[in-house]
Scaffold this motif. Structure first.
Motif, short mmCIF file in Angstrom:
data_model
loop_
_atom_site.label_atom_id
_atom_site.label_comp_id
_atom_site.label_asym_id
_atom_site.label_seq_id
_atom_site.Cartn_x
_atom_site.Cartn_y
_atom_site.Cartn_z
N HIS A 159 20.52 24.40 -21.52
CA HIS A 159 21.65 25.21 -21.07
C HIS A 159 21.32 25.93 -19.77
O HIS A 159 20.17 26.30 -19.53
CB HIS A 159 22.03 26.24 -22.14
N GLN A 161 23.67 28.80 -17.73
CA GLN A 161 24.96 29.47 -17.66
C GLN A 161 24.80 30.87 -17.08
O GLN A 161 23.78 31.53 -17.28
CB GLN A 161 25.58 29.60 -19.06
N LEU A 163 26.75 34.48 -17.40
CA LEU A 163 27.67 35.09 -18.33
C LEU A 163 27.75 36.58 -18.13
O LEU A 163 26.73 37.24 -17.86
CB LEU A 163 27.23 34.83 -19.78
N ARG A 173 31.97 33.40 -19.60
CA ARG A 173 31.17 32.53 -18.74
C ARG A 173 31.71 32.56 -17.32
O ARG A 173 32.90 32.37 -17.08
CB ARG A 173 31.21 31.09 -19.28
N THR A 176 28.42 27.41 -15.13
CA THR A 176 27.61 26.59 -16.03
C THR A 176 27.16 25.35 -15.28
O THR A 176 27.63 25.08 -14.17
CB THR A 176 28.40 26.22 -17.30
N ASP A 228 28.82 27.43 -10.50
CA ASP A 228 28.27 26.34 -11.31
C ASP A 228 26.96 25.83 -10.73
O ASP A 228 26.60 26.12 -9.58
CB ASP A 228 29.27 25.20 -11.42
N PRO A 353 29.91 26.74 -27.88
CA PRO A 353 29.94 27.57 -26.66
C PRO A 353 29.99 29.04 -27.01
O PRO A 353 30.59 29.45 -28.00
CB PRO A 353 31.21 27.11 -25.95
N HIS A 365 36.56 22.68 -17.46
CA HIS A 365 35.42 22.55 -18.38
C HIS A 365 35.55 21.21 -19.11
O HIS A 365 36.08 21.12 -20.20
CB HIS A 365 35.41 23.71 -19.36
#
Length: 374
Positions: A159, A161, A163, A173, A176, A228, A353, A365
């Motif tokens: 992962h 991400q 957040l 979020r 990602t 991202d 998620p 997404h």
């Protein structure tokens, strides 16, 4: 079954100190921990036991799900017994039991979750099903009291991400990975360089003697205005360069270039998130958690980025960066404090998620992005 409201609660929230057994079996560590959460939010780790399966998977260059699940079955009872003994408690000293319910290798997740259900049923305790990523999100609070909200970079093998974390069950979020995670890139490139498993720490060690300036690796998503990440291009380019390395020095140089490139992309994308977060929040804290947070170059680069933007920087103690059960116990205790307990028939989830609303409703997404539902 006891519910959270039974513990001197007000309005469904438990108000006293809470002692929770945590179980973690989402990948290749069988872990159990007992954590006590004080009314003021301070967490005390009474025990933390981790059985690593590195030797079981080393010959395969990565985790084999069936081998991992079988090892969890064999080890979990003994690991829990050790954790309870080190904590100096019997099961009557617990207020709840928390277990990772996903995301992860579902065979392993089922082992820990089933054990947690058995303890909950046998002892009349509330069960708290914990998202493994939420465990990482609160892990910095194991080292010192940390107030919500904060900006989090969760960066691990599966992962990557960014957040906004307002508390357990309350996260949004901001960015990602659109393909591979940073930890996955570390491991796959390490494998291409002929390094052992786990690859991330081995690559970091090799990079200590390298000079990455001789390699020009691709920089993904330059100019994009979102937060991202993308590591697939870097992974492919580095794997091809690894095939052409003929000397140990060349391999070390490439390892240093890869480590620098990953740290740079994490910094560049985090910089965008920090600026956006600062525009709306006076409390400026940047937390980095997950296995990749143990990498010294990554930590130093991200700390510099945070300080440049006027943020305090915090990462969990090294022992709680990689998978462990203390973070699961803490997340479970914080959920129990809020009266958020789980049904006994809660199912294991291979994907889960943290911010389910945006994962299900954000048209950008797409299926396959890390943390999304398939």
């Amino acid at each position: 079954m006891k519910m959270a409201a039974d513990y001197s609660s007000e309005g469904g929230r438990a108000t006293g100190a809470l002692t929770v057994l945590g179980l973690e079996t989402s990948c290749d560590e069988t872990a159990a921990s007992v954590v006590r959460l004080s009314p003021d939010g301070a967490a005390t780790v009474l025990s933390s036991v981790v059985h690593s399966q590195i030797d079981d998977h080393a010959a395969y260059g990565g985790v084999v799900p069936e081998i991992a699940a079988r090892s969890h079955v064999e080890m979990i009872d003994g690991v829990v017994r050790r954790a309870m003994a080190e904590a100096g408690l019997g099961y009557d000293g617990l207020d709840g039991v928390a277990a990772t319910a996903g995301p992860g290798l579902v065979g392993g997740v089922m082992v820990g979750l089933s054990f947690g259900k058995a303890v909950a049923l046998a002892r009349g305790l509330p069960l708290i099903a914990v998202n493994h990523l939420e465990g990482h999100a609160v892990s910095a609070r194991l080292g010192q009291p940390v107030a919500y909200p904060f900006l989090l970079l969760l960066v691990s093998g599966g992962h990557c991400q960014l957040l906004e974390v307002r508390g357990v069950g309350d996260m949004t979020r901001l960015g990602t990975t659109i393909d591979d995670a940073a930890g996955e890139a570390f491991d796959k490139i390490a494998k291409a360089l002929g390094l052992g498993y786990p690859g991330g720490p081995a690559l970091e060690t090799l990079a200590e003697g390298g000079d990455g300036s001789r390699f020009d690796l691709p920089r993904a998503l330059l100019g994009r205005k979102d937060c991202d990440f993308s590591f697939s291009g870097l992974k492919t380019a580095a794997a091809r360069l690894a095939q052409a390395c003929e000397t140990e020095q060349q391999r070390a140089d490439l390892a240093d270039a890869v480590q620098t490139a990953i740290a740079r992309q994490l910094s560049e994308r985090s910089d965008r998130a920090l600026k956006a977060y600062a525009a709306e929040h006076p409390h400026r804290l940047f937390v980095v958690a997950g296995g990749v947070a143990a990498n010294r170059t990554v930590r130093a680069t991200l700390q510099a980025t945070a300080e440049k933007n006027g943020f305090a920087f915090l990462a969990p103690p090294m022992a709680y960066c990689t998978d462990n059960a203390a973070m699961i116990a803490l997340a479970g205790a914080e959920r129990l404090r809020k009266g958020l307990v789980s049904d006994i028939d809660t199912a294991a989830r291979p994907r889960w998620p943290l911010d389910e609303y945006s994962a299900l409703n954000d048209p950008t997404h797409a299926p396959g992005r890390k943390g999304a539902k398939a």
